[in-house]
Design an enzyme around this catalytic site. Structure first.
Site, PDB file in Angstrom:
ATOM      1  N   ASP A 257      17.425  73.801  32.870  1.00  0.00           N
ATOM      2  CA  ASP A 257      16.326  73.726  31.902  1.00  0.00           C
ATOM      3  C   ASP A 257      16.234  75.011  31.084  1.00  0.00           C
ATOM      4  O   ASP A 257      15.971  74.973  29.883  1.00  0.00           O
ATOM      5  CB  ASP A 257      14.999  73.489  32.627  1.00  0.00           C
ATOM      6  CG  ASP A 257      14.981  72.171  33.376  1.00  0.00           C
ATOM      7  OD1 ASP A 257      15.111  71.121  32.727  1.00  0.00           O
ATOM      8  OD2 ASP A 257      14.848  72.193  34.607  1.00  0.00           O
ATOM      9  N   ARG A 258      16.462  76.149  31.738  1.00  0.00           N
ATOM     10  CA  ARG A 258      16.434  77.419  31.001  1.00  0.00           C
ATOM     11  C   ARG A 258      17.582  77.487  30.006  1.00  0.00           C
ATOM     12  O   ARG A 258      17.397  77.956  28.871  1.00  0.00           O
ATOM     13  CB  ARG A 258      16.519  78.598  31.980  1.00  0.00           C
ATOM     14  CG  ARG A 258      16.427  79.947  31.268  1.00  0.00           C
ATOM     15  CD  ARG A 258      15.049  80.157  30.689  1.00  0.00           C
ATOM     16  NE  ARG A 258      14.956  81.327  29.835  1.00  0.00           N
ATOM     17  CZ  ARG A 258      14.741  81.290  28.523  1.00  0.00           C
ATOM     18  NH1 ARG A 258      14.619  80.130  27.902  1.00  0.00           N
ATOM     19  NH2 ARG A 258      14.638  82.394  27.837  1.00  0.00           N
TER      20      ARG A 258
END
Length: 453
Positions: A257-258
């Protein structure tokens, strides 16, 4: 400034943390003594939160949420950082709970099987997407990325708005025209079929999905970028400064997600593909080094839940530490309270506050009190560095809770005399001592209320 929009499946992530020092007699599995419960947005909710807290001042999340406890808690957590556009959900909000001890995950329990309903796309969602400076599709296989109306709109927007697609094995393929797709290596090999390695899969998927580029993440080695043209994928490594930031045993939860959120922000800012992927690789590496998604968690232990305070007491005793406790109403927190708590904490290794419940306060102070309800009083106390745990009790005196806590030290303000403390006998009976500490003159909740009305 145009908003960045995240589209996908938001989940509630929970970490239940404790200690595991014995085995269950019925089976060779560890027994975990729970100390804390941490909560955070997961899935697309985590991606949106990362965008809002790391990069962009205005982030909109288009997601499906259920009308249930997990959905309400998730909406509450998200509201701190992002604007949420809700889609209807069939079923209950997904909650993923990790059971952890000593920094190690022992098990994960998933509840809730909700999926995005196939209802018409709300006008607010359409307006948000049409105004986006960039779009991240964070697919967790729960139906948002498969919504027909949403896919039609994304297909229309992809040629003129940067769209990053983070796919999921149970989700649909990206729509044509996506600027960047970001599967990890195991996902890419599964999506691509007969490919021999991640580089081959990256090249195959770029063509199969009709996207401008595919960046396959390969953990600490960085990413493999298959860009426009027929050349072989190139390796985008972790930079030396980002690599130097890593240490210890990493928690990689949320690294994908990052990566996807950082790439989206870079493309929105005008970066070309290689630069965007390079910044995303470094952002993900630093994110893992800083503790991963767990570092974004908030304390989800219910205010006053006895197990939290008693679990702390047991741990301090097992480690040979000194447990301190104090108690009171702590209504309208003031400098006198803060001084008392700081002095109490200095007397040992952990401090538990025994907090009078609302009913208990009314019995002691009258029907107009407390001014602040117990849940909020507990939350304020836990924000103080000197306080390690709070336990709420209903009785006029904390004798019952102290019989269970068995603190080494019980602290009260010097405005009390030891003979006025009915709980002193309980503390001494379990080997503890009573300490009276000086108070700050002129401060009491009653005094403040009387002189400020």
């Amino acid at each position: 400034m145009t908003p960045l929009v995240v589209v996908g499946d938001a989940l509630l992530d929970v970490d239940v943390e404790g200690t595991a020092e014995r085995l269950c007699p019925e089976a060779p599995v560890p027994v975990v003594d729970v100390e804390r419960r941490w909560q955070r947005p997961g899935g697309a909710g985590l991606a949106a939160t990362l965008l809002a807290t790391r990069t962009a001042p205005e982030v909109v999340l288009v997601t499906a949420l259920g009308d249930d406890d997990a959905g309400r808690r998730l909406a509450e957590l998200l509201a701190h950082d992002v604007q949420v556009v809700r889609l209807p959900m069939d079923g209950e909000t997904v909650c993923k709970t990790r059971l952890r001890a000593a920094g190690q995950s022992l098990a994960r329990v998933d509840t809730g099987g909700g999926r995005a309903a196939r209802a018409p796309l709300p006008g607010r969602a359409v307006r948000a997407l049409r105004s986006a400076g960039a779009i991240l599709v964070s697919d967790y296989g729960r139906g948002v990325a498969a919504h027909p109306g949403l896919r039609d709109l994304l297909t229309e927007l992809a040629p003129r708005v940067p769209v990053v697609w983070d796919p999921h094995p149970r989700g649909p393929a990206p729509v044509p025209g996506v600027r960047l797709a970001t599967p990890n290596d195991s996902e890419a090999l599964a999506f691509a079929g007969d490919c021999s390695d991640a580089a081959d899969a990256a090249h195959t998927l770029r063509s199969t999905w009709s996207c401008t580029a595919t960046a396959v993440t390969v953990g600490p080695r960085g990413a493999l970028l298959a860009g426009p043209g027929d050349g072989p994928p190139v390796t985008v490594p972790v930079s030396a400064p980002a690599r130097a930031a890593g240490h210890g045993r990493p928690d990689t939860c949320g690294a994908g997600d990052r990566f996807a959120s950082a790439a989206t922000a870079a493309l929105a800012g005008g970066s070309e593909l290689t630069a965007a992927v390079s910044s995303a690789v470094d952002a993900a590496s630093r994110f893992v080094a800083a503790g991963g998604a767990a570092a974004l968690s908030v304390d989800g232990t219910p205010a006053g839940e006895p197990e939290s305070a008693f679990g702390l007491a047991d741990r301090v005793r097992r480690q040979g530490g000194r447990l301190v406790a104090t108690g009171g109403c702590f209504d309208l927190l003031h400098p006198g309270h803060v001084s008392l708590l700081r002095q109490a904490r200095s007397l040992g290794d952990a401090l538990v506050v025994c907090l009078n419940s609302d009913e208990s306060v009314r019995g002691l102070k009258g029907p107009a009190r407390p001014v602040v309800p117990a849940e909020d009083r507990a939350r304020l106390l836990l924000e103080l560095e000197s306080v390690d745990a709070v336990v709420v009790f209903d009785e006029p005196s904390p004798e019952q809770v102290l019989a269970r806590l068995r603190p080494d030290v019980w602290v009260k303000g010097g405005d009390y005399a030891e003979a006025d403390l009915p709980e002193a006998g309980v503390v001494r009976r379990h080997g503890g001592e009573v300490v009276l500490v000086p108070t700050v003159a002129g401060y009491s909740t009653t005094h403040l209320l009387t002189h400020h009305r």
